[in-house]
Design a protein around this motif. Structure first.
Motif, PDB file in Angstrom:
ATOM      1  N   ALA A  60      37.430  38.467  35.830  1.00  0.00           N
ATOM      2  CA  ALA A  60      38.810  38.920  35.999  1.00  0.00           C
ATOM      3  C   ALA A  60      38.885  40.078  36.989  1.00  0.00           C
ATOM      4  O   ALA A  60      39.785  40.131  37.844  1.00  0.00           O
ATOM      5  CB  ALA A  60      39.395  39.331  34.649  1.00  0.00           C
ATOM      6  N   GLN A  61      37.942  41.010  36.898  1.00  0.00           N
ATOM      7  CA  GLN A  61      37.943  42.151  37.813  1.00  0.00           C
ATOM      8  C   GLN A  61      37.730  41.714  39.257  1.00  0.00           C
ATOM      9  O   GLN A  61      38.337  42.268  40.183  1.00  0.00           O
ATOM     10  CB  GLN A  61      36.876  43.162  37.396  1.00  0.00           C
ATOM     11  N   ALA A  62      36.865  40.727  39.456  1.00  0.00           N
ATOM     12  CA  ALA A  62      36.638  40.221  40.814  1.00  0.00           C
ATOM     13  C   ALA A  62      37.922  39.625  41.383  1.00  0.00           C
ATOM     14  O   ALA A  62      38.270  39.853  42.555  1.00  0.00           O
ATOM     15  CB  ALA A  62      35.514  39.185  40.811  1.00  0.00           C
ATOM     16  N   MET A  63      38.651  38.872  40.565  1.00  0.00           N
ATOM     17  CA  MET A  63      39.897  38.278  41.044  1.00  0.00           C
ATOM     18  C   MET A  63      40.963  39.338  41.271  1.00  0.00           C
ATOM     19  O   MET A  63      41.768  39.233  42.217  1.00  0.00           O
ATOM     20  CB  MET A  63      40.389  37.225  40.045  1.00  0.00           C
ATOM     21  N   GLU A  64      40.974  40.377  40.453  1.00  0.00           N
ATOM     22  CA  GLU A  64      41.928  41.475  40.661  1.00  0.00           C
ATOM     23  C   GLU A  64      41.675  42.152  42.005  1.00  0.00           C
ATOM     24  O   GLU A  64      42.613  42.566  42.700  1.00  0.00           O
ATOM     25  CB  GLU A  64      41.813  42.499  39.526  1.00  0.00           C
ATOM     26  N   ARG A  70      45.534  32.053  37.614  1.00  0.00           N
ATOM     27  CA  ARG A  70      46.664  31.285  37.069  1.00  0.00           C
ATOM     28  C   ARG A  70      47.920  32.141  36.966  1.00  0.00           C
ATOM     29  O   ARG A  70      49.030  31.708  37.285  1.00  0.00           O
ATOM     30  CB  ARG A  70      46.293  30.721  35.694  1.00  0.00           C
ATOM     31  N   GLU A  71      47.736  33.388  36.529  1.00  0.00           N
ATOM     32  CA  GLU A  71      48.877  34.296  36.372  1.00  0.00           C
ATOM     33  C   GLU A  71      49.557  34.602  37.700  1.00  0.00           C
ATOM     34  O   GLU A  71      50.735  34.989  37.723  1.00  0.00           O
ATOM     35  CB  GLU A  71      48.415  35.595  35.723  1.00  0.00           C
ATOM     36  N   GLY A  85      49.470  32.416  40.509  1.00  0.00           N
ATOM     37  CA  GLY A  85      49.737  31.224  41.303  1.00  0.00           C
ATOM     38  C   GLY A  85      48.673  30.862  42.299  1.00  0.00           C
ATOM     39  O   GLY A  85      48.958  30.197  43.308  1.00  0.00           O
ATOM     40  N   LEU A  86      47.435  31.273  42.058  1.00  0.00           N
ATOM     41  CA  LEU A  86      46.343  30.925  42.958  1.00  0.00           C
ATOM     42  C   LEU A  86      45.572  29.720  42.427  1.00  0.00           C
ATOM     43  O   LEU A  86      45.435  29.539  41.213  1.00  0.00           O
ATOM     44  CB  LEU A  86      45.386  32.112  43.116  1.00  0.00           C
ATOM     45  N   LEU A  87      45.069  28.918  43.336  1.00  0.00           N
ATOM     46  CA  LEU A  87      44.263  27.750  42.987  1.00  0.00           C
ATOM     47  C   LEU A  87      42.794  28.088  43.176  1.00  0.00           C
ATOM     48  O   LEU A  87      42.403  28.589  44.235  1.00  0.00           O
ATOM     49  CB  LEU A  87      44.644  26.568  43.882  1.00  0.00           C
ATOM     50  N   VAL A  88      41.978  27.835  42.165  1.00  0.00           N
ATOM     51  CA  VAL A  88      40.545  28.142  42.238  1.00  0.00           C
ATOM     52  C   VAL A  88      39.749  26.871  42.489  1.00  0.00           C
ATOM     53  O   VAL A  88      39.923  25.862  41.796  1.00  0.00           O
ATOM     54  CB  VAL A  88      40.062  28.818  40.938  1.00  0.00           C
ATOM     55  N   MET A  89      38.882  26.919  43.478  1.00  0.00           N
ATOM     56  CA  MET A  89      37.925  25.841  43.732  1.00  0.00           C
ATOM     57  C   MET A  89      36.543  26.331  43.332  1.00  0.00           C
ATOM     58  O   MET A  89      36.065  27.341  43.833  1.00  0.00           O
ATOM     59  CB  MET A  89      37.928  25.443  45.209  1.00  0.00           C
ATOM     60  N   GLY A  98      37.218  33.959  33.415  1.00  0.00           N
ATOM     61  CA  GLY A  98      37.919  35.220  33.643  1.00  0.00           C
ATOM     62  C   GLY A  98      38.650  35.229  34.972  1.00  0.00           C
ATOM     63  O   GLY A  98      39.807  35.660  35.060  1.00  0.00           O
ATOM     64  N   ALA A  99      37.988  34.738  36.017  1.00  0.00           N
ATOM     65  CA  ALA A  99      38.614  34.683  37.336  1.00  0.00           C
ATOM     66  C   ALA A  99      39.802  33.727  37.342  1.00  0.00           C
ATOM     67  O   ALA A  99      40.864  34.025  37.898  1.00  0.00           O
ATOM     68  CB  ALA A  99      37.583  34.259  38.387  1.00  0.00           C
ATOM     69  N   MET A 100      39.643  32.572  36.692  1.00  0.00           N
ATOM     70  CA  MET A 100      40.707  31.570  36.678  1.00  0.00           C
ATOM     71  C   MET A 100      41.924  32.039  35.884  1.00  0.00           C
ATOM     72  O   MET A 100      43.061  31.709  36.239  1.00  0.00           O
ATOM     73  CB  MET A 100      40.174  30.260  36.104  1.00  0.00           C
TER      74      MET A 100
END
Length: 363
Positions: free
Chosen positions: A329-333, A111-112, A114-118, A105-107
């Protein structure tokens, strides 16, 4: 008597404060002023957002810096405050479908935009979690999502708070999933309420003799789920003896052994609340293959999370569903909108999904 130390510095209240050998560090200034490194940094280099250092405290830090002849490295500060498109997602176990769903969900959101997730796995080690947070800060990651349960340890929580505060002072943003005992934005699954749902469902089917297969109680998420089950049972005037709570280690095989131990001590149990679906798979295997008990005819079982395989178990698992992908997804938002003056807390409800592993009590 001399009024200066041998190196020319002013004496401290108890005599001269020797200047440390070599370059003076921010940590040494903070120690002399009696503040955290993050507070010293804000006093010397300017505050971030709403975290303003009071004038009296600022003067105390400046006095310590003058006494130690601390010289701020402006280029280093500018570099530290710059950020990258990197976001760290720290999980307990990459092989656990719970964390895989949250990470997905976070990824998806990352992606939408332009962030890179480690992705980093701690294997439920608090020391490793602190180490990863420090490393991501050093990499100037834009933000970090701590997606695993917090640890119920005051020393760890205090150190985590200090690390997060230092990260914020450098312009970073931390979001937690579930309570961690620190002042951050958070997305909070309904752990207590979900466990209460499971108990009420089983009680409605006539069950009165309960067992619980728990995870490690050093984790705050486990404590919350266990607390939710206990409180609901108490409100229904149903006893849950300590012997009826076993630790399944959040692992299938451990939960299988824990189930055997539970029924050796409490063979009259007719309902088992399991605090995640991975352990529930082990519980079903133990009941069926080790103990020769039929589910749900003799024992009903409820899991937690509704992981993708839950519907494919035999019998299909009744469980508390959490929208794990949505949680990630909410955490990334939250990261995309940036930190706010007051930390935000988003509550995420769970729902009971009834399948074949529960039925009315028959014994």
């Amino acid at each position: 008597m001399p009024t200066t130390a041998a190196d020319g510095s002013a004496p401290g209240p108890g005599g001269p404060t020797p200047r440390p050998a070599g370059p003076v560090t921010l940590q040494q200034v903070a120690d002399l002023a009696g503040v955290s490194p993050a507070t010293a940094s804000r006093a010397l280099h300017g505050s971030t957002g709403s975290r303003v250092v009071g004038e009296q405290l600022r003067e105390k830090v400046l006095a310590a810096a003058r006494e130690l002849r601390y010289v701020s490295n402006a280029p280093a500060q500018a570099l530290a405050r710059s950020t990258t498109s990197l976001v760290g997602v720290v999980v307990h176990d990459v092989a656990d479908p719970y964390f895989a769903a949250i990470s997905a969900g976070a990824m998806g959101v990352a992606r939408e935009h332009g962030l890179l997730v480690m992705l980093a796995a701690t294997f439920r080690s608090p020391e490793l979690e602190l180490d990863y947070l420090a490393r991501l800060r050093a990499q100037r990651a834009r933000a970090v999502i701590l997606s695993g349960s917090g640890f119920a340890d005051r020393s760890y929580t205090s150190r985590l708070a200090a690390e997060v505060e230092s990260y914020r002072a450098d312009g970073g943003h931390v979001v937690t999933i579930g309570p961690h005992g620190i002042d951050t934005d958070s997305v909070n699954p309904a752990n207590r309420a979900g466990a209460a749902l499971a108990v009420r469902h089983l009680h409605g089917l006539g069950h009165r003799r309960f067992g619980v297969v728990s995870g490690p109680r050093s984790l705050t998420g486990v404590r919350d789920r266990l607390d939710g089950a206990r409180r609901q049972l108490r409100s229904l005037d149903i006893a849950l003896p300590p012997a009826n709570i076993v630790d399944g280690g959040f692992a299938r095989d451990e939960a299988r052994g824990a189930t055997r131990a539970l029924f050796s001590r409490a063979p009259d149990v007719t309902a088992v609340v399991v605090l995640n679906d991975v352990m529930a798979a082990g519980v079903l295997a133990a009941l069926r293959d080790d103990l020769g008990l039929r589910v749900p005819e003799q024992v009903s079982v409820v899991g937690f999370d509704d992981l993708p395989f839950a519907a494919d178990l035999h019998p299909a698992l009744t469980t508390v569903r959490l929208p794990l992908t949505e949680i990630g997804a909410q955490a990334m938002e939250m990261i995309l909108t940036g930190p706010t003056i007051a930390p935000r807390a988003v509550a995420v409800d769970g729902e009971l999904v009834v399948r074949g592993s529960t039925a009315h009590v028959r014994r």
